[in-house]
Design an enzyme around this catalytic site. Structure first.
Site, PDB file in Angstrom:
ATOM      1  N   TYR A  76     -27.874  17.760  24.554  1.00  0.00           N
ATOM      2  CA  TYR A  76     -26.705  16.892  24.723  1.00  0.00           C
ATOM      3  C   TYR A  76     -26.951  15.838  25.805  1.00  0.00           C
ATOM      4  O   TYR A  76     -26.632  14.650  25.634  1.00  0.00           O
ATOM      5  CB  TYR A  76     -25.482  17.741  25.082  1.00  0.00           C
ATOM      6  CG  TYR A  76     -24.334  16.952  25.632  1.00  0.00           C
ATOM      7  CD1 TYR A  76     -23.643  16.053  24.836  1.00  0.00           C
ATOM      8  CD2 TYR A  76     -23.954  17.087  26.967  1.00  0.00           C
ATOM      9  CE1 TYR A  76     -22.600  15.302  25.358  1.00  0.00           C
ATOM     10  CE2 TYR A  76     -22.910  16.347  27.490  1.00  0.00           C
ATOM     11  CZ  TYR A  76     -22.234  15.450  26.684  1.00  0.00           C
ATOM     12  OH  TYR A  76     -21.217  14.706  27.209  1.00  0.00           O
ATOM     13  N   GLN A 179     -13.713   6.585  35.904  1.00  0.00           N
ATOM     14  CA  GLN A 179     -13.924   6.045  34.543  1.00  0.00           C
ATOM     15  C   GLN A 179     -12.926   6.645  33.579  1.00  0.00           C
ATOM     16  O   GLN A 179     -12.613   7.830  33.648  1.00  0.00           O
ATOM     17  CB  GLN A 179     -15.357   6.379  34.085  1.00  0.00           C
ATOM     18  CG  GLN A 179     -15.659   6.028  32.639  1.00  0.00           C
ATOM     19  CD  GLN A 179     -15.343   7.150  31.648  1.00  0.00           C
ATOM     20  OE1 GLN A 179     -15.202   8.302  32.044  1.00  0.00           O
ATOM     21  NE2 GLN A 179     -15.233   6.805  30.380  1.00  0.00           N
ATOM     22  N   ARG A 216     -25.470  11.349  17.003  1.00  0.00           N
ATOM     23  CA  ARG A 216     -26.349  12.097  17.922  1.00  0.00           C
ATOM     24  C   ARG A 216     -26.983  13.233  17.131  1.00  0.00           C
ATOM     25  O   ARG A 216     -26.411  14.326  17.019  1.00  0.00           O
ATOM     26  CB  ARG A 216     -25.547  12.662  19.084  1.00  0.00           C
ATOM     27  CG  ARG A 216     -24.643  11.660  19.769  1.00  0.00           C
ATOM     28  CD  ARG A 216     -25.174  11.200  21.079  1.00  0.00           C
ATOM     29  NE  ARG A 216     -24.218  10.252  21.651  1.00  0.00           N
ATOM     30  CZ  ARG A 216     -23.268  10.575  22.532  1.00  0.00           C
ATOM     31  NH1 ARG A 216     -23.182  11.817  22.976  1.00  0.00           N
ATOM     32  NH2 ARG A 216     -22.436   9.663  22.987  1.00  0.00           N
ATOM     33  N   LYS A 268     -16.950  -1.250  31.194  1.00  0.00           N
ATOM     34  CA  LYS A 268     -18.270  -0.627  31.010  1.00  0.00           C
ATOM     35  C   LYS A 268     -18.651  -0.679  29.532  1.00  0.00           C
ATOM     36  O   LYS A 268     -17.908  -0.195  28.674  1.00  0.00           O
ATOM     37  CB  LYS A 268     -18.245   0.826  31.482  1.00  0.00           C
ATOM     38  CG  LYS A 268     -19.567   1.553  31.267  1.00  0.00           C
ATOM     39  CD  LYS A 268     -19.556   2.927  31.914  1.00  0.00           C
ATOM     40  CE  LYS A 268     -20.891   3.633  31.766  1.00  0.00           C
ATOM     41  NZ  LYS A 268     -21.127   4.185  30.438  1.00  0.00           N
ATOM     42  N   SER A 290     -24.181  -2.232  29.870  1.00  0.00           N
ATOM     43  CA  SER A 290     -24.535  -0.867  29.466  1.00  0.00           C
ATOM     44  C   SER A 290     -24.492  -0.727  27.959  1.00  0.00           C
ATOM     45  O   SER A 290     -23.649  -1.321  27.292  1.00  0.00           O
ATOM     46  CB  SER A 290     -23.505   0.109  30.080  1.00  0.00           C
ATOM     47  OG  SER A 290     -23.676   1.422  29.589  1.00  0.00           O
ATOM     48  N   HIS A 292     -24.576   2.561  27.026  1.00  0.00           N
ATOM     49  CA  HIS A 292     -24.253   3.991  27.085  1.00  0.00           C
ATOM     50  C   HIS A 292     -25.535   4.841  27.067  1.00  0.00           C
ATOM     51  O   HIS A 292     -25.574   5.948  26.532  1.00  0.00           O
ATOM     52  CB  HIS A 292     -23.368   4.359  25.883  1.00  0.00           C
ATOM     53  CG  HIS A 292     -22.275   5.352  26.203  1.00  0.00           C
ATOM     54  ND1 HIS A 292     -20.950   5.017  26.275  1.00  0.00           N
ATOM     55  CD2 HIS A 292     -22.312   6.691  26.431  1.00  0.00           C
ATOM     56  CE1 HIS A 292     -20.222   6.097  26.522  1.00  0.00           C
ATOM     57  NE2 HIS A 292     -21.031   7.127  26.635  1.00  0.00           N
ATOM     58  N   GLY A 325     -31.823   3.519  31.719  1.00  0.00           N
ATOM     59  CA  GLY A 325     -33.278   3.580  31.869  1.00  0.00           C
ATOM     60  C   GLY A 325     -33.797   3.306  33.262  1.00  0.00           C
ATOM     61  O   GLY A 325     -35.009   3.111  33.434  1.00  0.00           O
ATOM     62  N   ARG A 327     -35.314   4.271  36.430  1.00  0.00           N
ATOM     63  CA  ARG A 327     -36.031   5.468  36.892  1.00  0.00           C
ATOM     64  C   ARG A 327     -36.904   5.199  38.112  1.00  0.00           C
ATOM     65  O   ARG A 327     -37.490   6.129  38.665  1.00  0.00           O
ATOM     66  CB  ARG A 327     -36.935   6.002  35.760  1.00  0.00           C
ATOM     67  CG  ARG A 327     -36.196   6.351  34.464  1.00  0.00           C
ATOM     68  CD  ARG A 327     -35.278   7.561  34.648  1.00  0.00           C
ATOM     69  NE  ARG A 327     -34.579   7.888  33.407  1.00  0.00           N
ATOM     70  CZ  ARG A 327     -33.361   7.456  33.090  1.00  0.00           C
ATOM     71  NH1 ARG A 327     -32.683   6.692  33.929  1.00  0.00           N
ATOM     72  NH2 ARG A 327     -32.808   7.811  31.946  1.00  0.00           N
TER      73      ARG A 327
HETATM   74  C1  LIG Z   1     -24.621  13.568  29.391  1.00  0.00           C
HETATM   75  C2  LIG Z   1     -24.049  12.185  29.430  1.00  0.00           C
HETATM   76  C3  LIG Z   1     -22.680  12.026  29.348  1.00  0.00           C
HETATM   77  C4  LIG Z   1     -22.129  10.739  29.402  1.00  0.00           C
HETATM   78  N1  LIG Z   1     -20.767  10.612  29.396  1.00  0.00           N
HETATM   79  C5  LIG Z   1     -20.226   9.377  29.560  1.00  0.00           C
HETATM   80  C6  LIG Z   1     -18.808   9.244  29.710  1.00  0.00           C
HETATM   81  O1  LIG Z   1     -18.060  10.207  29.674  1.00  0.00           O
HETATM   82  N2  LIG Z   1     -18.328   7.987  29.887  1.00  0.00           N
HETATM   83  C7  LIG Z   1     -19.130   6.880  29.931  1.00  0.00           C
HETATM   84  O2  LIG Z   1     -18.652   5.756  30.093  1.00  0.00           O
HETATM   85  N3  LIG Z   1     -20.488   6.991  29.818  1.00  0.00           N
HETATM   86  C8  LIG Z   1     -21.032   8.209  29.646  1.00  0.00           C
HETATM   87  N4  LIG Z   1     -22.393   8.341  29.578  1.00  0.00           N
HETATM   88  C9  LIG Z   1     -23.244   7.135  29.687  1.00  0.00           C
HETATM   89  C10 LIG Z   1     -23.670   6.845  31.139  1.00  0.00           C
HETATM   90  O3  LIG Z   1     -22.594   6.394  31.926  1.00  0.00           O
HETATM   91  C11 LIG Z   1     -24.743   5.757  31.215  1.00  0.00           C
HETATM   92  O4  LIG Z   1     -24.293   4.636  30.506  1.00  0.00           O
HETATM   93  C12 LIG Z   1     -26.114   6.181  30.748  1.00  0.00           C
HETATM   94  O5  LIG Z   1     -26.341   7.559  30.907  1.00  0.00           O
HETATM   95  C13 LIG Z   1     -27.144   5.397  31.552  1.00  0.00           C
HETATM   96  O6  LIG Z   1     -28.389   5.614  31.095  1.00  0.00           O
HETATM   97  P1  LIG Z   1     -29.475   6.596  31.799  1.00  0.00           P
HETATM   98  O7  LIG Z   1     -29.026   7.983  31.447  1.00  0.00           O
HETATM   99  O8  LIG Z   1     -30.722   6.165  31.109  1.00  0.00           O
HETATM  100  O9  LIG Z   1     -29.516   6.348  33.284  1.00  0.00           O
HETATM  101  C14 LIG Z   1     -22.967   9.606  29.504  1.00  0.00           C
HETATM  102  C15 LIG Z   1     -24.355   9.788  29.583  1.00  0.00           C
HETATM  103  C16 LIG Z   1     -24.893  11.060  29.552  1.00  0.00           C
HETATM  104  C17 LIG Z   1     -26.390  11.225  29.670  1.00  0.00           C
END
Ligand SMILES: Cc1cc2nc3c(=O)[nH]c(=O)nc-3n(C[C@H](O)[C@H](O)[C@H](O)COP(=O)(O)O)c2cc1C
Length: 394
Positions: A76, A179, A216, A268, A290, A292, A325, A327
């Site tokens: 997940y 958020q 997903r 966002k 973003s 996501h 991304g 890192r």
């Molecule tokens: C496990 C998980 C849950 C997430 N849940 C949300 C959420 O509830 N609301 C939201 O706006 N973005 C959510 N995101 C997206 C993150 O805010 C973000 O856009 C993204 O993880 C950034 O990329 P990165 O994981 O490569 O750093 C989620 C991401 C992950 C990995």
């Protein structure tokens, strides 16, 4: 299936990290489904250790975390939509821009502190909103918020947290944003937004890219469904179940969120200059560039790819956050050079949390900050404000 439950499942799935992230809606604390959810939650063996974590770089904490997070939860967190092209592209895009160092500057230090919407922070790296930190560690958001605060960084609490927003607000004294996936019922939305303001959150982040579920495939393959309760919507019953997340979001909703709390609002999920310009014109204080983390619409561009055009269009009139991304300290540097005020990180926070609780999260921030400091020193930038386009070949 009763219609409210059916509606709940489809509509909340659309707005969240989707049906897989959701607990079963319960009809009451003592109902059989509530009890089943309770026992499923206790059967989810999230890591519990709080300890110092050592690693060489943020990429290697993913396989390390995979060893301690239950398989469904890891899938997940780590996976993305469709072919996961956008997720890979988010990281790859940073390597297509090179750094242009300036030597013999006479500088002997690099100050990473900055101010985001009036909040002073020790580094331009913040937590991106994520649902259900309990998937990664038993301390859930209390651990991630404490670790972030210990590092002096800013925390964005996701509305689909396992702890309540009030508990998270108390977990550290550091500045926090809240958020929201907007509930369709304005009464429910108003209540949550007022709670966030009362708890001390300093801005509202409205996520706009999650109006229907994405594909997903890892979660489908794993038959994954989160057993953990959502802190802000106890039992996921009652008002929230009857008030699914709004699918037809538009600018009236943005205005509603702005008016409801009077707090600064960031959108966002902004991926185009047009949308960013309209957000500014309609009074948003910021945009979060973003996709996501590649978890929603696959085959959209990397967020870093679209950043320069968005920054050009915004022309300093709003705060720009970018996630996806990031890192390396070099990634942070490049994002700032191309117009971001700060970057947000997602998965690495949960991996740090899994490996060491709040201490693991603190270590993730400290590591990225140390890499940013090194990058600034080697590239010849003394302050965050000084990092501009002249430091990159884009
Ligand atoms: C496990 C998980 C849950 C997430 N849940 C949300 C959420 O509830 N609301 C939201 O706006 N973005 C959510 N995101 C997206 C993150 O805010 C973000 O856009 C993204 O993880 C950034 O990329 P990165 O994981 O490569 O750093 C989620 C991401 C992950 C990995």
């Amino acid at each position: 299936m009763p219609s409210t439950r059916r509606e709940f499942l489809s509509a909340t799935a659309a707005a969240m990290t989707l049906s897989t992230a959701l607990p079963e809606p319960a009809t009451g604390a003592d109902s059989p489904s509530a009890q089943a959810a309770q026992s499923a939650a206790s059967a989810y063996a999230a890591p519990t250790e709080v300890k110092a974590v050592e690693f060489i770089n943020l990429r290697e904490i993913e396989p390390a975390a995979q060893k301690v997070i239950p398989a469904g939860g890891f899938g997940y967190i780590s996976s993305a939509a469709g072919d996961e092209w956008t997720k890979r592209e988010n990281e790859a895009a940073f390597k297509r821009v090179t750094i242009v160092p300036r030597y013999l500057t006479g500088y002997k230090d690099a100050d990473r502190s900055t101010t985001l919407l009036g909040s002073k922070v020790s580094m331009p790296v913040i937590v991106s909103a994520m649902a259900q930190h309990g998937m990664a560690h038993a301390s859930a958001e209390l651990g991630s918020a404490k670790g972030t605060g210990e590092a002096g960084a800013l925390y964005t609490a996701g509305s689909l947290s396992n702890n309540t927003l009030e508990e998270i607000a108390q977990a550290s004294a550091a500045p926090k944003w809240f958020q929201i996936y907007l509930p369709a019922d304005r009464g429910v939305a108003t209540e949550v937004l007022h709670r966030a303001k009362a708890a001390g959150y300093r801005a509202i982040v409205l996520t706009i890219d999650t109006v229907v579920p994405s594909n997903r495939e890892t979660d489908v393959r794993n038959h994954f469904r989160s057993p953990l309760p959502l802190g802000n919507y106890p039992g996921v019953s009652g008002a929230y179940a009857a008030s699914p997340v709004k699918r037809d979001l538009d600018w009236d909703d943005v205005e509603f969120v702005r008016q409801t709390t009077g707090l600064p609002v960031l959108l966002k999920g902004v991926m185009t200059p047009d949308l960013a310009v309209t957000a500014v014109a309609r009074g948003c204080a910021g945009v979060q560039v973003s996709n996501h983390g590649g978890r929603q619409l696959d085959d959209v561009a990397a967020s870093f790819t679209v950043l320069p055009r968005i920054a050009d269009a915004v022309r300093g009139r709003a705060t720009i956050i970018i996630d996806g991304g990031i890192r390396r300290g070099q990634d942070v540097f490049k994002a700032l050079a191309l117009g971001a005020n700060a970057v947000a990180i997602g998965r690495p926070v949960l991996y740090g949390l899994a490996l060491g609780g709040w201490m693991g999260v603190q270590a993730v921030f400290q590591h990225l900050d140390a890499e940013l400091e090194m990058t600034m020193r080697l590239a010849g930038a003394r302050t965050i404000a000084e990092i501009s386009r002249q430091y990159v070949n884009a």
